[in-house]
Design an enzyme around this catalytic site. Structure first.
Site, PDB file in Angstrom:
ATOM      1  N   HIS A 169       0.825  -1.209   0.000  1.00  0.00           N
ATOM      2  CA  HIS A 169       0.000   0.000   0.000  1.00  0.00           C
ATOM      3  C   HIS A 169       0.864   1.266   0.000  1.00  0.00           C
ATOM      4  O   HIS A 169       0.348   2.368   0.143  1.00  0.00           O
ATOM      5  CB  HIS A 169      -0.913  -0.031   1.234  1.00  0.00           C
ATOM      6  CG  HIS A 169      -2.047   0.921   1.188  1.00  0.00           C
ATOM      7  ND1 HIS A 169      -2.167   1.973   2.065  1.00  0.00           N
ATOM      8  CD2 HIS A 169      -3.126   0.999   0.374  1.00  0.00           C
ATOM      9  CE1 HIS A 169      -3.280   2.645   1.806  1.00  0.00           C
ATOM     10  NE2 HIS A 169      -3.872   2.084   0.785  1.00  0.00           N
ATOM     11  N   LYS A 171       3.246   4.437  -1.203  1.00  0.00           N
ATOM     12  CA  LYS A 171       3.284   5.397  -2.313  1.00  0.00           C
ATOM     13  C   LYS A 171       4.572   6.206  -2.181  1.00  0.00           C
ATOM     14  O   LYS A 171       4.668   7.101  -1.329  1.00  0.00           O
ATOM     15  CB  LYS A 171       2.083   6.346  -2.286  1.00  0.00           C
ATOM     16  CG  LYS A 171       0.752   5.687  -2.662  1.00  0.00           C
ATOM     17  CD  LYS A 171      -0.057   5.367  -1.463  1.00  0.00           C
ATOM     18  CE  LYS A 171      -1.378   4.708  -1.847  1.00  0.00           C
ATOM     19  NZ  LYS A 171      -2.078   4.164  -0.682  1.00  0.00           N
ATOM     20  N   ASP A 176      16.707  10.758  -8.290  1.00  0.00           N
ATOM     21  CA  ASP A 176      18.134  11.027  -8.080  1.00  0.00           C
ATOM     22  C   ASP A 176      18.527  10.982  -6.607  1.00  0.00           C
ATOM     23  O   ASP A 176      19.567  11.535  -6.220  1.00  0.00           O
ATOM     24  CB  ASP A 176      18.533  12.383  -8.685  1.00  0.00           C
ATOM     25  CG  ASP A 176      18.474  12.373 -10.208  1.00  0.00           C
ATOM     26  OD1 ASP A 176      18.444  11.274 -10.799  1.00  0.00           O
ATOM     27  OD2 ASP A 176      18.433  13.473 -10.806  1.00  0.00           O
ATOM     28  N   HIS A 345      -9.855  10.559   1.028  1.00  0.00           N
ATOM     29  CA  HIS A 345      -8.813   9.536   1.078  1.00  0.00           C
ATOM     30  C   HIS A 345      -7.582   9.995   1.859  1.00  0.00           C
ATOM     31  O   HIS A 345      -6.521   9.376   1.784  1.00  0.00           O
ATOM     32  CB  HIS A 345      -8.414   9.156  -0.359  1.00  0.00           C
ATOM     33  CG  HIS A 345      -7.710   7.855  -0.473  1.00  0.00           C
ATOM     34  ND1 HIS A 345      -6.357   7.752  -0.728  1.00  0.00           N
ATOM     35  CD2 HIS A 345      -8.164   6.586  -0.365  1.00  0.00           C
ATOM     36  CE1 HIS A 345      -6.013   6.478  -0.785  1.00  0.00           C
ATOM     37  NE2 HIS A 345      -7.092   5.744  -0.567  1.00  0.00           N
ATOM     38  N   LYS A 347      -4.912  10.815   5.021  1.00  0.00           N
ATOM     39  CA  LYS A 347      -4.423  10.052   6.168  1.00  0.00           C
ATOM     40  C   LYS A 347      -3.504  10.960   6.992  1.00  0.00           C
ATOM     41  O   LYS A 347      -2.278  10.859   6.907  1.00  0.00           O
ATOM     42  CB  LYS A 347      -3.644   8.828   5.697  1.00  0.00           C
ATOM     43  CG  LYS A 347      -4.453   7.832   4.852  1.00  0.00           C
ATOM     44  CD  LYS A 347      -3.834   7.679   3.512  1.00  0.00           C
ATOM     45  CE  LYS A 347      -4.509   6.738   2.551  1.00  0.00           C
ATOM     46  NZ  LYS A 347      -5.826   6.277   2.738  1.00  0.00           N
ATOM     47  N   ASP A 352      -1.510  19.104  18.781  1.00  0.00           N
ATOM     48  CA  ASP A 352      -1.012  20.291  19.489  1.00  0.00           C
ATOM     49  C   ASP A 352      -0.368  21.320  18.560  1.00  0.00           C
ATOM     50  O   ASP A 352       0.578  22.033  18.947  1.00  0.00           O
ATOM     51  CB  ASP A 352      -0.028  19.885  20.587  1.00  0.00           C
ATOM     52  CG  ASP A 352      -0.733  19.303  21.806  1.00  0.00           C
ATOM     53  OD1 ASP A 352      -1.977  19.254  21.805  1.00  0.00           O
ATOM     54  OD2 ASP A 352      -0.040  18.869  22.751  1.00  0.00           O
TER      55      ASP A 352
END
Length: 427
Positions: A169, A171, A176, A345, A347, A352
């Site tokens: 899952h 990404k 370079d 979608h 996450k 604080d």
């Protein structure tokens, strides 16, 4: 008569939900352990140096100073930045994602990857085998003919049936060894646009410059070694990285081999250290008992807790399992919002006004214990302020779920949620 048919239909949906959940259990039958079982007691705040130093070393991937992290909201910002980053490649491209699907976006990305490979850039790609099942063979052939090293992670094979539920899952894009990108966006047309309709998903991605890029590259290398049994090394992949900004940041990977459940540990510890506010924006929010207790303890300390979840979702069983856990949290004063315009979608958690944890990890057991994931975390007030601004903008497109409305939902909805919650460890 119509009412009777509707009731039967709802019961059948509940039964179908239970059967689907049982299938998940069959495909992932082992018992899922939870190394952190005791509440974390914290006498200092997330903004204190003690928190920064502790969180730096608990997972073995320290927060590194000298980073710059750019926030990219929705496809209109994400993919131009991704294309721009790819076009700067002179030596190496390492790309890993969950979904790579043929369409308008692939028609832009495939030629760039091919051109770079033909120009002598070493291009390494890992895609989840299920997630790239809809990448047309002709595009895959183009990539491989151009010299792109394309790997399908965890192909379904008869002797690996018990691993079919273990997905990549992550990404990750690193160019370079100097510029990195990560976040929630997959490589498919649903992520394009600006989340103006239900066909365009709301997501956040990040471009990273500075020492934390080396850590992100290291996460890619874990699965490259696992799949190809080859070590990629040297200045083309791991150059010396000079400071690019003032942010403390890090990246680390987690997966079913992660003995301490690093992402879950960070969530528990961050919530325990909160003294002012917690903002959670998550596409899949299915907390376990200890997380719920930790959030309730935060409310008892006077911490304001706001949780944003999807009003539109691609996996309704997850939404049902999530809502089954809201009762205690609402009673404690946690505020829930559901995002309305499109599939949500993101996450992200902000604690604080200083500590941000983002990346690919969903707030559920699948991400904590089953999938391979990667996380980006930043300890920096100006960066946190950017994430808060995005959270507040999204709130304007949400519907607050009031406790009275939640408690008055129909019995069959409660039954479906309860059924789904029994299988939350596998969702």
């Amino acid at each position: 008569m119509a009412k009777g048919k509707n009731r039967v239909g709802r019961i059948l949906k509940i039964l179908a939900l239970v059967v689907a959940a049982l299938m998940v259990v069959i495909f992932f039958p082992r018992r899922i352990e939870k190394p952190v079982k005791k509440a974390i007691k914290c006498e200092y705040a997330a903004g204190d140096i003690a928190f920064r130093e502790s969180i730096s070393h608990l997972l073995g991937r320290p927060l590194l100073p000298g980073n710059r992290v750019e926030t990219l909201i929705n496809g209109d910002k994400i993919f131009p930045a991704m294309i721009e980053t790819l076009q700067t490649a002179h030596k190496t491209i390492t790309l890993e994602n969950f979904i790579f699907r043929s369409g308008e976006l692939s028609a832009k990305l495939v030629p760039i990857l091919c051109d770079k490979a033909k120009a002598g850039v070493q291009v390494h790609v890992i895609m989840d085998s299920m997630g790239c099942a809809k990448l047309k063979q002709e595009e895959l052939d183009r990539l491989e003919s151009a010299g792109v090293q394309f790997v399908k992670y965890n192909r379904p094979e008869w002797h690996k049936l018990l691993r079919v539920n273990h997905r990549d899952h992550r990404k990750i894009l690193v160019v370079d060894g100097r510029t990195g990108m990560t976040g929630g966006a997959c490589l498919a047309d649903e992520w394009m646009g600006n989340a103006n309709s239900k066909k365009q998903w709301r997501d956040t991605h990040y471009r990273v410059l500075g020492p934390a890029v080396g850590e992100l590259q290291g996460v890619f290398m874990e699965n490259w070694i696992q799949t190809e049994h080859e070590v990629l090394h040297g200045n083309n992949y791991f150059p010396a990285l000079e400071p690019a900004g003032t942010m403390y940041a890090r990246s680390y990977g987690t997966g079913p081999w992660d003995g301490i459940e690093g992402a879950r540990l960070v969530y528990l510890y961050s919530i325990a250290a909160a003294r002012k506010n917690i903002r959670i924006a998550h596409s899949y929010f299915v907390p376990d008992g200890l997380v719920i207790d930790t959030l309730i303890a935060a409310r008892r300390r006077g911490v304001k807790v706001e949780i944003m979840t999807p009003g539109v979702i691609d996996a309704n069983v997850v939404r049902r399992a999530s809502r089954a856990r809201w009762n205690e949290l609402m009673d404690a004063g946690v505020i829930f919002y559901e995002y309305q315009p499109s599939l949500f979608h993101c996450k992200v958690m902000i604690v604080d006004d200083v500590w941000v944890t983002a990346g690919t990890v969903n707030f559920d057991d699948r991400s904590f214990r089953i999938n391979d994931e990667n996380t980006l975390e930043v300890w920096d007030r100006p960066f946190a302020a950017e994430q808060i601004a995005a959270f507040e903008a999204d709130k304007q497109k949400c519907r607050e779920i009031k406790p009275g409305e939640y408690k008055a939902r129909p019995w069959y909805v409660k039954a479906a949620e309860q059924a789904a919650s029994y299988f939350r460890a596998w969702l």
